[in-house]
Design a protein around this motif. Sequence first.
Motif, PDB file in Angstrom:
ATOM      1  N   GLN A   1       0.815  -1.105  -0.044  1.00 51.70           N
ATOM      2  CA  GLN A   1       0.128  -0.016   0.061  1.00 51.70           C
ATOM      3  C   GLN A   1       0.781   1.268  -0.164  1.00 51.70           C
ATOM      4  OE1 GLN A   1      -3.529   0.299   0.181  1.00 51.70           O
ATOM      5  NE2 GLN A   1      -3.379  -2.004  -0.468  1.00 51.70           N
ATOM      6  N   PRO A   2       0.325   2.395  -0.414  1.00 51.27           N
ATOM      7  CA  PRO A   2       1.300   3.492  -0.237  1.00 51.27           C
ATOM      8  C   PRO A   2       1.480   4.006   0.974  1.00 51.27           C
ATOM      9  CG  PRO A   2      -1.091   4.122  -1.719  1.00 51.27           C
ATOM     10  CD  PRO A   2      -0.860   2.724  -0.772  1.00 51.27           C
ATOM     11  N   THR A   3       3.020   4.419   1.414  1.00 54.67           N
ATOM     12  CA  THR A   3       3.183   4.790   2.399  1.00 54.67           C
ATOM     13  C   THR A   3       3.105   6.447   2.658  1.00 54.67           C
ATOM     14  OG1 THR A   3       5.599   5.129   1.601  1.00 54.67           O
ATOM     15  CG2 THR A   3       5.007   3.153   2.597  1.00 54.67           C
ATOM     16  N   LEU A   4       2.794   7.329   1.467  1.00 54.55           N
ATOM     17  CA  LEU A   4       2.358   8.500   1.599  1.00 54.55           C
ATOM     18  C   LEU A   4       1.006   8.848   0.959  1.00 54.55           C
ATOM     19  CD1 LEU A   4       5.762  10.117   0.460  1.00 54.55           C
ATOM     20  CD2 LEU A   4       4.661  10.400   2.790  1.00 54.55           C
ATOM     21  N   LEU A   5       0.225   9.990   1.412  1.00 53.88           N
ATOM     22  CA  LEU A   5      -0.815  10.356   0.872  1.00 53.88           C
ATOM     23  C   LEU A   5      -0.981  11.650   0.327  1.00 53.88           C
ATOM     24  CD1 LEU A   5      -2.801   9.438   4.257  1.00 53.88           C
ATOM     25  CD2 LEU A   5      -2.315   7.810   2.255  1.00 53.88           C
ATOM     26  N   ASP A   6      -1.076  11.554  -0.907  1.00 55.99           N
ATOM     27  CA  ASP A   6      -1.442  12.684  -1.687  1.00 55.99           C
ATOM     28  C   ASP A   6      -2.671  13.484  -1.490  1.00 55.99           C
ATOM     29  OD1 ASP A   6      -1.619  14.801  -3.719  1.00 55.99           O
ATOM     30  OD2 ASP A   6      -0.978  13.577  -5.355  1.00 55.99           O
ATOM     31  N   PHE A   7      -2.657  14.506  -0.482  1.00 57.43           N
ATOM     32  CA  PHE A   7      -3.986  15.182   0.196  1.00 57.43           C
ATOM     33  C   PHE A   7      -4.927  15.747  -0.911  1.00 57.43           C
ATOM     34  CE2 PHE A   7      -2.108  14.504   4.270  1.00 57.43           C
ATOM     35  CZ  PHE A   7      -3.153  14.549   5.230  1.00 57.43           C
ATOM     36  N   PHE A   8      -4.127  16.527  -1.904  1.00 56.05           N
ATOM     37  CA  PHE A   8      -5.025  16.919  -2.983  1.00 56.05           C
ATOM     38  C   PHE A   8      -5.544  16.117  -3.939  1.00 56.05           C
ATOM     39  CE2 PHE A   8      -5.474  18.695  -7.423  1.00 56.05           C
ATOM     40  CZ  PHE A   8      -6.039  19.688  -7.118  1.00 56.05           C
ATOM     41  N   ARG A   9      -4.996  15.033  -4.173  1.00 52.40           N
ATOM     42  CA  ARG A   9      -5.503  13.768  -5.259  1.00 52.40           C
ATOM     43  C   ARG A   9      -6.678  13.037  -4.452  1.00 52.40           C
ATOM     44  NH1 ARG A   9      -6.496  15.120  -9.106  1.00 52.40           N
ATOM     45  NH2 ARG A   9      -4.459  15.635  -9.831  1.00 52.40           N
ATOM     46  N   LEU A  10      -6.422  12.808  -3.319  1.00 49.49           N
ATOM     47  CA  LEU A  10      -7.327  11.906  -2.428  1.00 49.49           C
ATOM     48  C   LEU A  10      -8.642  12.954  -2.320  1.00 49.49           C
ATOM     49  CD1 LEU A  10      -5.015  10.111   0.146  1.00 49.49           C
ATOM     50  CD2 LEU A  10      -6.368   9.010  -1.782  1.00 49.49           C
ATOM     51  N   GLN A  11      -8.410  14.284  -1.914  1.00 45.50           N
ATOM     52  CA  GLN A  11      -9.894  14.803  -1.839  1.00 45.50           C
ATOM     53  C   GLN A  11     -10.346  15.205  -2.903  1.00 45.50           C
ATOM     54  OE1 GLN A  11      -8.917  18.297   0.606  1.00 45.50           O
ATOM     55  NE2 GLN A  11      -8.433  17.058   2.427  1.00 45.50           N
ATOM     56  N   LYS A  12      -9.600  15.387  -4.230  1.00 45.50           N
ATOM     57  CA  LYS A  12     -10.071  15.871  -5.670  1.00 45.50           C
ATOM     58  C   LYS A  12      -9.597  15.015  -6.794  1.00 45.50           C
ATOM     59  CE  LYS A  12      -9.946  20.588  -3.943  1.00 45.50           C
ATOM     60  NZ  LYS A  12      -9.260  22.068  -3.924  1.00 45.50           N
TER      61      LYS A  12
END
Length: 257
Positions: free
Chosen positions: A112-123
């Motif tokens: 699974q990803p170890t980092l979250l792209d906040f912008f892409r996850l929200q939009k």
Amino acid sequence: VLVVHPTLAPFVRPLASPHLGTIGNVHECIAAATVTIPKEPTFHVFGVYVSGHDARAREDVASHITPWLSAPAVFMGDMNHIQNQVLDSLGQRDLANWAWLRTQLSITARAQPTLLDFFRLQKPLDTTLTRPQLARDGTAKGSRIDYILGTVHTRTWLSSSQVTIMQNQLGSDHRPVEFIKSIQPFTPPHNTINAVLRISEFSDAQLKKFHSLLDPISTFASLLPEHMVSQSDKQVVEDAELIFDCLEIAARQVTGK
């Protein structure tokens, strides 16, 4: 470089690590700090710049921040990386690629990803770019290479935060990326209040005006201590915040700021 607003300064300290920069300094393209806000879990903030042309620098940055992927941390800055060719680029022939970051953001059969792209996850389908450009023929092109990334320990922030790519470029060829996270309300300590309002620097005339402006709430404020025992924590916080708001309004009227 990390720039800290005065209201947050008492809750921020440089992150002590031999391979990381501190607030106001740049070392290996990373500046880092630890943030401890009342009523919130401690987390780390990293300001990161990654060259799109220096492979060794990219390796150095990756090696220095990898140990922090297991902690509550946010990484912000110009990563010079295009994660999705369709959504994050427009008219680009040579796509910026940071292999290490691509791995951290990708879902595979084994990990699974170890980092979250906040912008892409929200939009998920937003195609706003952080580095818009014009080609020689006047057609638009550009890329999204500036990120707000969180470790998996910040996943709960998704519902209490928002990320926006601003339209103004503020003298840069990149658009700012704004990240807002809601926190539990709290009353700042007296040294923070003074740092913001500068009440200790008032002249005698300013203090007299300040006191007169606060006179309407003086009775209410004097009753708070004896009633705190019977109040809920939420009510105590709300009352304290109300007092601080009154102090700020009065101080701004005195100073005209």
